[in-house]
Design a protein around this motif. Structure first.
Motif, PDB file in Angstrom:
ATOM      1  N   ASN A 163      51.998  52.282  51.925  1.00  0.00           N
ATOM      2  CA  ASN A 163      51.094  52.781  52.958  1.00  0.00           C
ATOM      3  C   ASN A 163      51.404  54.277  53.099  1.00  0.00           C
ATOM      4  N   PHE A 164      50.592  55.094  52.423  1.00  0.00           N
ATOM      5  CA  PHE A 164      50.915  56.522  52.336  1.00  0.00           C
ATOM      6  C   PHE A 164      50.807  57.234  53.673  1.00  0.00           C
ATOM      7  N   GLU A 165      49.823  56.813  54.469  1.00  0.00           N
ATOM      8  CA  GLU A 165      49.634  57.515  55.747  1.00  0.00           C
ATOM      9  C   GLU A 165      50.899  57.423  56.605  1.00  0.00           C
ATOM     10  N   LEU A 166      51.379  56.183  56.755  1.00  0.00           N
ATOM     11  CA  LEU A 166      52.570  55.952  57.565  1.00  0.00           C
ATOM     12  C   LEU A 166      53.816  56.565  56.919  1.00  0.00           C
ATOM     13  N   THR A 167      53.932  56.360  55.617  1.00  0.00           N
ATOM     14  CA  THR A 167      55.105  56.854  54.885  1.00  0.00           C
ATOM     15  C   THR A 167      55.214  58.375  54.972  1.00  0.00           C
ATOM     16  N   ASN A 168      54.096  59.062  54.771  1.00  0.00           N
ATOM     17  CA  ASN A 168      54.126  60.530  54.798  1.00  0.00           C
ATOM     18  C   ASN A 168      54.604  61.029  56.149  1.00  0.00           C
ATOM     19  N   GLN A 169      54.092  60.381  57.211  1.00  0.00           N
ATOM     20  CA  GLN A 169      54.481  60.793  58.564  1.00  0.00           C
ATOM     21  C   GLN A 169      55.968  60.548  58.793  1.00  0.00           C
TER      22      GLN A 169
END
Ligand code: ADP
Ligand code: ASP
Ligand code: MG
Length: 357
Positions: A163-169
């Motif tokens: 889950n890139f959105e969560l991971t990036n944050q």
């Protein structure tokens, strides 16, 4: 900021881990993230041990002993007497939990993908902890962080989707907040949104490093391994293989997808999207420039860049007059394969009645 990833052979024993420490100490810049694999061979050992336990074959205990000895010996050779007992007792307690998990598999006579992920995660959990302790002792300004708090995935065990959105944050928050110059992370392991442990697929430590590099907009992703870059063929098998000094993302992706194991195929995608270059270097020959992977097309244009091979591939040939003009027939073939989690690498329609996968 740079992200450096060290593979299994690079961290296989105390001697190699000392080389890794020298490379990391020399890396310049304000912040460096270091991603490590399990000690070389440990992932395979863990998986074999789990399979034996699930078969209720108690020789799994011999393999478990080997796993324990490899880690305990590495600590004894790397960590000074003063800190040794603390590090040993932490690792022994982790190894006890691993033993309990294996006993569980032995008793019930099976491993589920979830249990298998838990068992295999000990490779990276232990290596990153031991290397972090060694770096601290060596005077590096280092913090060991838990990758499970950074890399978030779905809950498909064995090869989870990020889950890139969560991971990036999470990466931005945690890495920016950490005051230390060096952050050490376990490769390969992650966790699902509801907290269960997941893994990113075999070879997945490269991917961990790429995900972090992209989230942090790193200036460079360095993949440190046991060969001096990407070669025109597997240099361990083909003695005439030559290193490729410069290659494009697309070409590297194609070579890795079709068998150049030096780079786990999904690695390129996150860094490509951010235009971050990847450099593949040799831990045992650090002066060698290795291979640089960038978005620039190589000036040689469309010449053949390398030859790869893929092992353990099954060729499936489907043929018969019953295939002609029947809507949905291909859908049915591929559905069956996808339900069994089988990835199709090449499709060749030979004729209307003949499909080769
Ligand atoms: P690490 O544990 O560092 O991730 P891997 O074993 O996953 O290392 O990848 C490095 C290996 O990839 C090399 O030892 C080499 O045998 C293999 N390899 C296969 N094809 C290539 C290629 N075209 N160029 C370089 N290495 C290759
Ligand atoms: N240790 C894991 C494996 O052997 C991940 C990695 O090394 O990249 O697959
Ligand atoms: Mg690898």
């Amino acid at each position: 900021m740079k992200v450096l990833k060290f593979g299994g052979t690079s961290v296989a024993n105390s001697k190699n881990i000392t080389l890794v420490k020298d490379i990391v100490s020399k890396s310049e810049g304000e912040k460096t993230v270091v991603v490590v694999s399990a000690l070389g061979g440990i992932t395979d050992l863990l998986l074999n041990t789990a399979s034996l336990a699930a078969l209720q074959d108690d020789t799994y205990k011999t393999f478990l002993k080997e796993i324990e000895d490899r880690h305990l010996n590495t600590i004894k050779e790397l960590i000074s007497i003063n800190s040794q007992s603390r590090v040993l007792s932490k690792v022994k307690s982790e190894l006890n939990t691993l033993e309990t998990l294996l006993e569980g598999a032995f008793l019930i006579g099976e491993t589920t993908p979830r249990l298998s992920d838990k068992i295999v995660s000990y490779g990276e959990l232990l290596s990153s902890f031991i290397i972090g302790e060694f770096f601290t002792e060596a005077g590096l300004d280092v913090a060991h962080k838990d990758s499970r708090d950074l890399i978030k995935t779905d809950d498909v065990n064995g090869k989870a989707a990020v889950n890139f959105e969560l991971t990036n944050q999470l990466c931005k928050d945690l890495i920016t907040k950490t005051p230390h110059r060096i952050i050490i992370l376990a490769g390969f392991i992650a966790s699902s949104e509801n907290g269960g442990l997941t893994t990113l697929g075999r070879g997945g430590s490269d991917y961990t490093a790429a995900i972090v590099a992209a989230a942090m907009n790193a200036e460079l992703l360095e993949i440190w391994t046991d060969v001096s870059g990407m070669y025109t063929a597997n240099p361990k098998l083909v003695k005439q293989a030559k290193p490729i000094p410069h290659i494009s993302y697309e070409e590297a992706m194609e070579l890795s997808h079709f068998g150049a194991k030096v780079l786990y195929p999904p690695t390129i995608q996150p860094v490509l999207a951010k235009g971050i270059s990847i450099q593949i270097k040799n831990t045992f020959e650090p002066e060698n420039p290795g291979t640089i992977i960038t978005k620039n097309k190589n000036e040689k244009g469309k010449t053949v860049r390398g030859i790869t091979h893929v092992e353990n591939i099954a060729l499936l040939s489907l043929e018969g007059p019953g295939m002609v003009g029947i809507p949905g027939i291909s859908k049915r073939f591929f559905e069956v394969l996808s339900q069994s989690n089988i990835s199709v690498v090449l499709i060749t329609p030979v004729s209307y009645t003949h499909l080769t996968l």
